[in-house]
Each structure stands twice: as structure tokens, then as C-alpha cells.
Design a protein around this motif. Sequence first.
Motif, PDB file in Angstrom:
ATOM      1  N   ARG A  53       0.805  -1.224   0.000  1.00 24.14           N
ATOM      2  CA  ARG A  53       0.000   0.000   0.000  1.00 24.14           C
ATOM      3  C   ARG A  53       0.841   1.279   0.000  1.00 24.14           C
ATOM      4  O   ARG A  53       0.602   2.186  -0.793  1.00 24.14           O
ATOM      5  N   THR A  54       1.774   1.358   0.919  1.00 20.95           N
ATOM      6  CA  THR A  54       2.508   2.618   1.071  1.00 20.95           C
ATOM      7  C   THR A  54       3.275   2.931  -0.211  1.00 20.95           C
ATOM      8  O   THR A  54       3.186   4.025  -0.754  1.00 20.95           O
ATOM      9  N   SER A  57       0.817   3.450  -3.281  1.00 22.95           N
ATOM     10  CA  SER A  57      -0.010   4.664  -3.237  1.00 22.95           C
ATOM     11  C   SER A  57       0.859   5.915  -3.374  1.00 22.95           C
ATOM     12  O   SER A  57       0.436   6.896  -3.986  1.00 22.95           O
ATOM     13  N   GLN A 134       0.933   7.355   7.021  1.00 24.19           N
ATOM     14  CA  GLN A 134      -0.200   6.459   7.314  1.00 24.19           C
ATOM     15  C   GLN A 134      -1.171   7.169   8.255  1.00 24.19           C
ATOM     16  O   GLN A 134      -2.389   7.098   8.104  1.00 24.19           O
ATOM     17  N   TYR A 281     -11.715  -0.451   6.314  1.00 30.51           N
ATOM     18  CA  TYR A 281     -10.282  -0.561   6.046  1.00 30.51           C
ATOM     19  C   TYR A 281      -9.894  -0.502   4.575  1.00 30.51           C
ATOM     20  O   TYR A 281      -8.797  -0.060   4.251  1.00 30.51           O
ATOM     21  N   ALA A 285      -7.456   2.349   2.938  1.00 28.98           N
ATOM     22  CA  ALA A 285      -6.291   2.122   2.072  1.00 28.98           C
ATOM     23  C   ALA A 285      -6.388   2.970   0.802  1.00 28.98           C
ATOM     24  O   ALA A 285      -5.387   3.521   0.329  1.00 28.98           O
TER      25      ALA A 285
END
Length: 308
Positions: A53-54, A57, A134, A281, A285
Motif C-alpha cells: 500500500r505505502t 499509493s 499512514q 479498512y 487504504a
Amino acid sequence: MRYDHLISAAQLSRADVEAVLDRAAEIDADPTAVRERHAGKVLALCFFEPSTRTKMSFDTAMKRLGGETIDMGSVESSSVKKGESLADTVRVIQGYADALVLRHPAEGSARMASEFVDVPLVNAGDGAGQHPSQTLLDLYTIRENVGLDDITVGIMGDLKYGRTVHSLSMALTNFDVRQHFVSPESLQLPRSVRYDLHQAGAQVREHADLDEVLPELDVLYVTRIQRERFPDEREYREVAGEYQIDATTLADAKESLAVMHPLPRVDEIDPAVDDLPQANYFEQAHNGVPVRMALLDSLLGHTDSQSP
Ligand code: NCD
């Protein structure tokens, strides 16, 4: 000249958070308005630990701002494998990029690395330390769902090694939020985090059982037990699987509860919860893109290496 780095959520004032969240909401409403905004700029992705994800994205966010990304690749395929230091690695990479995103297994690594670079550096996770970008997307998701003032938040799971927990709990002290921490005794908040929360005026209420607080909660932030941080695998096995939620658990919760999780989940949230209206959730994300666009926009706005 030095640029701003985002290393810890403790750097974020309420005004800073609100500025990024407001900008993210504008971008979310009309992503095309910023399509060429950072054309020609380059973001370097430096991930010394796994990420889905990090990394993706940030990659998407930069491209949607009109910029480009370069990726250090895995540790196995980079010169780190030859023994290059983190300081040398980031010092070289900053020459190729207008900003850096760094994830590294050592706590304190992002702060150390930031001493060696003159372009903005975002800490995308330093061991069991911090993960402030985050936190911004977590706050965005909370604000969208239940607002950020006069709410009760429960944070559950691995509070000891969970960097998302350390960042989020600190940032929440900017708002009128009652915080409850639910974990096995061995995974309670580290002393230093508890101290910082007290210093920031937060009341830290700790519980072993979710039942004690669930009916009061507006947000339940569930986290994964950080297996990779346990010095001893046996200790992990002792607590693994202890803090799980399923549809039955949520029977006593408010209908408006927002269940969040930074993901990846292992077995903390039963997939049956995904279909409940409280499940947030995946939306959380997805919020990573507009929020990271807003963050990059503000950090890149400080650089003078490109014409406006
Ligand atoms: C988290 C992380 O890397 O700290 N993941 C993420 O960035 N969304 C949470 C985790 O790995 O458990």
C-alpha cells in the motif's frame, strides 16, 4: 537551504493536519485539477522492507500529480547488498530526485537519513518507530466517517511494535479524542510513547479486553501483531491470534462504529466483517492516494529545483 522532512507525527500540529486533509478532500473531489502540477519532478521510493500500500499509493500519488517515480528496488538487487550504508545510499539517491520516501527496519533510520539529504524525506516506517503518512490517511478516514472531535477511539493489537499506533495516537492528541488502548500485557505501549502521550495531555487508558470499551467506541483501529519485530518467535506464538474480531464481536458496538486497520491483516479481522457497514479498512487504504498527493504537493511546493 534545508527542506521540510516528515519523520514523526509529533511534528504535525492540528493546523498542519487540517491543511493536508482539506487539500486531500479537494483533490479527492477533483483529481484532474492537479494533473500537471508537479510535471517533471521525480519521487524516489526507497523501501528496505516489504510494502504494498505505502509504496504503490506514493507511486500513484506522484504520477497523478504529473510527476515520475524511481524505485531503489529490493535490498537484494541494490548496492545495499554490497554493504553500502544507508547514509551513502540516500545521499546518492537525492541527486536523482526531488523527494524521497524511505522505509527501513531500524527505528530512528529516517531521522538519521534526513541529516544527509537536502530534498524532502518522508518516513514511510522506521522499524517500530513512526509512520506519519499512514497517520494522515488514518485521520482523513476518521474525519470522513465520524469527525475528529468529541470522539472515542480504541486502538487494539500490537501497541508495542506497531508504528502506525505510535504515530496515530500522538497525532490524535491534537484533537478532542478519548483514547483507549487494548492489548495483551506483553504488547502494551512502549514507555517512551506513553510518556509522550502524557506530555501532550492525553489520558492513556489501557485494557486487556475489548469488551470493556467497545460499546463506547466511534472508531476501532485494529492492528496486526508485528511478527517480524519479535526477537523470539515463541513470544509471538504466545500472543498470535489473541485479539481477533468477527461479526459477533461487533454485536455490542455502535452502528456508526468505524472499524479500521492499516492492513495487511493476517487473522485479526474475520473476512465476514468486510460486508458490514462498519468495515472501513479498504476505503482507508484507498484514501492513501489523495492524502499522499496532498502531502507531496505541500512538500514539493518547498523545492526550488524546478520552475513553478
Ligand atoms: C503498516 C506498516 O507497514 O507499518 N502497513 C502499512 O503501511 N499500511 C502496518 C503493518 O505492517 O502491520
